[in-house]
Write a protein that holds these residues in place. Structure first.
Motif, short mmCIF file in Angstrom:
data_model
loop_
_atom_site.label_atom_id
_atom_site.label_comp_id
_atom_site.label_asym_id
_atom_site.label_seq_id
_atom_site.Cartn_x
_atom_site.Cartn_y
_atom_site.Cartn_z
N VAL A 151 -22.20 60.78 7.21
CA VAL A 151 -22.77 59.54 6.67
C VAL A 151 -22.50 58.39 7.65
N LYS A 152 -21.25 58.29 8.11
CA LYS A 152 -20.92 57.22 9.07
C LYS A 152 -21.65 57.46 10.40
N ASP A 153 -21.74 58.72 10.78
CA ASP A 153 -22.46 59.09 11.99
C ASP A 153 -23.88 58.51 11.94
N GLN A 154 -24.58 58.79 10.84
CA GLN A 154 -25.96 58.29 10.73
C GLN A 154 -26.01 56.78 10.54
N PHE A 155 -24.98 56.23 9.89
CA PHE A 155 -24.96 54.78 9.70
C PHE A 155 -24.99 54.06 11.06
N TRP A 156 -24.07 54.44 11.95
CA TRP A 156 -23.99 53.78 13.27
C TRP A 156 -25.15 54.17 14.16
N TRP A 157 -25.59 55.41 13.99
CA TRP A 157 -26.74 55.88 14.78
C TRP A 157 -27.96 54.99 14.51
N TRP A 158 -28.14 54.60 13.26
CA TRP A 158 -29.28 53.72 12.94
C TRP A 158 -29.11 52.33 13.52
N TRP A 159 -27.86 51.89 13.69
CA TRP A 159 -27.68 50.61 14.40
C TRP A 159 -28.35 50.70 15.76
N ILE A 212 -30.25 69.35 14.71
CA ILE A 212 -31.13 68.26 14.33
C ILE A 212 -32.39 68.23 15.20
N LEU A 267 -31.95 48.89 15.61
CA LEU A 267 -31.80 47.59 16.28
C LEU A 267 -32.37 47.61 17.70
N MET A 320 -18.60 50.33 4.79
CA MET A 320 -17.58 51.22 5.38
C MET A 320 -16.42 51.45 4.40
N LEU A 337 -29.88 64.73 5.49
CA LEU A 337 -29.99 63.44 4.80
C LEU A 337 -31.37 62.83 5.10
N MET A 380 -26.39 47.16 21.90
CA MET A 380 -26.65 48.03 20.75
C MET A 380 -26.64 49.51 21.10
N LEU A 406 -17.80 54.14 1.64
CA LEU A 406 -18.40 55.44 1.96
C LEU A 406 -17.53 56.63 1.57
N ARG A 432 -27.27 64.85 18.83
CA ARG A 432 -27.59 63.74 17.92
C ARG A 432 -28.98 63.24 18.31
N GLU A 433 -29.85 63.20 17.31
CA GLU A 433 -31.27 62.91 17.56
C GLU A 433 -31.46 61.63 18.38
N TYR A 434 -32.36 61.67 19.33
CA TYR A 434 -32.72 60.59 20.25
C TYR A 434 -31.63 60.28 21.27
N HIS A 461 -23.60 69.85 15.82
CA HIS A 461 -23.95 69.14 17.05
C HIS A 461 -24.13 70.09 18.22
#
Lengths: 453, 223
Positions: A189-197, B56, A201, B29, B62, A177, B32, A126-128, B51
């Motif tokens: 989608v959820k993976d990237q959603f939380w990853w951006w948190w 990546i 942040l 949530m 995306l 965070m 989605l 997962r990036e970063y 992964h």
């Protein structure tokens, strides 16, 4: 050295500039791989992971060093536990080295990245936040020990200063965070959603709090400005950072499968994100102008003001140009993001840590006068190189947006042919950037140890 | 404004923003799963393959990732799945010019990964990536029947002509010199791997004999 605790700050500074050098060196390899993909024994993915992980870790270590310094100086006492500080430093160094060895093993043999307890052993992919789960836990423990030591130190003398409050508030926010990135979701989608948190942040939230606090600290230490005035502006700045930055998170939720209202939320709030950064520039200039008398640590002040300016230009301007959904629809995921990333991190955080080192290192080494010319030279080598790196990648991003996104040319064609010269120039300026980093590392090691020339 | 009021504004204002973010997150949530297909076990296995090989580290998906290699969001729409499978298992055997190295991916892993990429291609991304606005206008005015078939079947997703098109398959700019035989092209278009061993190109059996001939005649004009 006034406080023994400052040795810990110095250890963190030394480790962080050395890692900075490593980051720049692997950056060069990555730059050559854009021209010649098989340039090196490790593939681009491993090199890029090392490049960015080294950046994040050295900035965090720089922030930790800076915080150990600030807390002891503001509280006017030694750290709550000096041995714990040393332990935390060495534990961090060992954990980071283990993670790096893991990345390299995985790079040489991808099949070694086996699944253990439902998670990957060497690289989470997962990036970063590639660091595997076991390393995540070690990182959290290290940060908790660090925070414990700092909070207990403040409790010792109970000098609750504004700078300490925002600095440690920012660091606690940072630690919290990290958690949204520590669980697996089946949906990308959820993976990237939380990853951006985690990612947003951190760099557009908690890290900017740390930057604002350190900016106030440096201006006070360099210019002797009244703490009350600095504190008021610092609160206004960090307030605006979070008012715009928290919901500015929406600019990452345009195209990843999230509802359409994020286009509005992200577009509006992230467009306002440059305002607090501009305020910090004004703050730095106003404070400098109002100062009477001679500033002894010119290089420290120079770097502080440069940090404020490049934070605004890199994180603010280079971000806002592609933050509106109408524009971002075409530019999302192009080299323009890379250009923004490079200038934003250089301005907002690299110069912040370098400034902090130059502001505090003379006190740590117990000198008032030191050779400042090496610091200026290193600053200009790095800054001019970075400006050209960013110009070349911005050019590459514009060409890519036009040819690939608007005209429909193939990604590989645009990268391999139309953007080739940008990659070549970028690699050349990468080499000159390393010259600056090398000067910095050398200067941090010897500053104040020899009589000023 | 006093320092205290600035401090209070910072603390309570930030908390308010954070509360709004949490509310929006809860709402998102809940929405989605309706914006994406059902996640089967195969899709989940494919995500784990994604992964495992740190895809990546070079690609974006995306739109987020490393900008070193093409975006994978719509990969299964752009390239035939048969091609993708062969390519994933041994990239350079299929496309010698590719920068992608071989990772030792198994057949099972390749199938799972393709299922995962098929899932991402169907996520409602608010219209991203947009269709290139200028591509439609390029080169359609005086097209022959064969050229129109070339466009209709999106051959340029994999093949290049004079710099325009994909790099997954061979460049066709001079194919008329290299393969001047119409009958060879017809046989090849019907069943590529019967003519070129281990070819990853899909067969185009849905074309009529006449269409195949028109397409082949167009190809030999490329020189």
């Amino acid at each position: 050295m006034k406080y023994q605790s400052h040795q810990i700050a110095l250890n963190f500074y030394t480790a962080s500039v050395l890692l900075f050098l490593v980051q720049a060196l692997v950056g060069i390899i990555a730059a050559f791989q854009f021209i010649w993909p098989d340039f090196f024994i490790l593939n681009f993915n491993t090199i890029r992971t090392l490049h960015i992980n080294a950046l994040v870790v050295w900035l965090l270590m720089g922030m930790m060093g800076a915080t150990y310094y600030v807390v002891t100086e503001e509280s006017e006492t030694e750290l709550w536990s000096i041995p714990l500080g040393h332990l935390q430093f060495w534990a961090t160094v060992i954990a980071v080295s283990a993670v790096v060895v893991g990345y390299i093993i995985m790079g040489l043999n991808p099949q070694a990245n086996i699944e253990v307890f439902g998670t990957r052993l060497l690289n989470e992919g997962r990036e970063y936040i590639e660091a595997p789960r076991w390393a995540d836990i070690l990182i959290v423990v290290s940060v908790l020990l660090f925070l414990l030591n700092c909070f207990m130190t403040i409790l010792k003398t109970k000098k609750f200063t504004a700078v300490q409050g925002v600095l440690l508030g920012g660091l606690t926010f940072l630690a919290l965070m990290y958690i949204p990135g520590m669980f697996y979701t089946k949906s990308m989608v959820k993976d990237q959603f939380w990853w951006w948190w985690v990612v947003h942040l951190w760099v557009e939230g908690s890290w900017e709090l740390i930057a604002a606090a350190l900016l106030a600290f440096m201006l006070h230490k360099l210019l002797g400005t009244d703490v009350k005035v600095l504190a008021k502006w610092m609160y206004i700045e960090v307030g605006l950072v979070l008012f715009t930055g928290i919901l500015g998170l929406g600019h990452h939720y345009y195209w990843i499968g999230t509802p359409e209202y994020w286009l509005w939320v992200g577009g509006i709030f992230s467009s306002l994100e440059p305002i607090p950064l501009l305020l910090m520039v004004w703050d730095a200039f106003r404070t400098t102008r109002e100062t009477r008398g001679v500033v002894e640590n010119k290089i420290g002040l120079y770097l502080t003001v440069a940090h404020a300016i490049f934070n605004f230009v890199g994180a603010g301007l280079w971000g806002v140009i592609h933050t509106l959904p109408q524009v971002n629809k075409w530019t999302h995921g192009t080299q323009l993001t890379t250009a923004h990333g490079h200038l934003a991190f250089y301005g907002a955080y690299v110069l912040l840590i370098v400034a902090m080192i130059y502001v505090t290192l003379p006190s740590i080494r117990g000198v008032k006068e030191f050779n400042q010319s090496r610091g200026f030279q290193s600053f200009w080598w790095m800054t001019i190189s970075m400006i050209f790196i960013v110009i070349t990648i911005t050019g590459a991003g514009m060409v890519q947006t036009y040819l690939e996104r608007l005209l429909g040319l193939d990604y590989v064609t645009v990268k391999a042919s139309y953007n080739l010269w940008f990659w070549i120039f970028r690699a050349i300026f990468g080499v000159t950037f390393i010259v600056g980093v090398w000067m910095l590392v050398k200067d941090v090691l010897i500053l104040g140890r020899k009589p000023a020339a | 404004m006093t320092t205290t009021s600035a401090k209070n504004l910072f603390i309570y204002g930030s908390l308010l923003c954070f509360v709004v973010l949490v509310i929006l997150t809860i709402d998102t949530m809940g929405k989605l799963d309706q914006r994406a297909p059902v996640i089967t076990e195969k899709v989940d296995a494919g995500k784990k393959v994604w992964h495992k090989y740190d895809c990546i580290g070079c690609h974006t998906i995306l739109g987020n990732g490393s900008y070193f290699a093409p975006d994978m969001t719509k990969a299964t729409e752009r390239k035939p799945k048969g091609y993708l499978k062969k390519f994933l298992i041994d990239p350079r055997a299929i496309n010698p010019g590719t920068a992608m190295p071989s990772f030792g991916m198994s057949e099972q892993e390749a199938d799972d990964l393709i299922a995962f990429l098929d899932w991402t291609s169907k996520v409602d991304t608010n219209g991203w990536p947009p269709k290139p606005i200028l591509a439609a206008a390029a080169g359609t005015r005086t097209a022959s029947m064969g050229q129109m078939l070339f466009q209709k079947h999106d051959c340029s997703a994999c093949h290049q002509i004079q710099g325009i098109g994909g790099t997954a398959g061979p460049d066709l700019t001079y194919i008329g010199n290299e393969r001047p035989d119409v009958e060879w092209h017809i046989r090849h278009l019907k069943a590529p791997d019967a003519v070129v061993p281990d070819s990853a190109m899909p067969g185009f059996n849905d074309l009529s004999e006449e269409e195949l001939r028109q397409l082949a005649e167009y190809l030999i004009t490329l020189k």
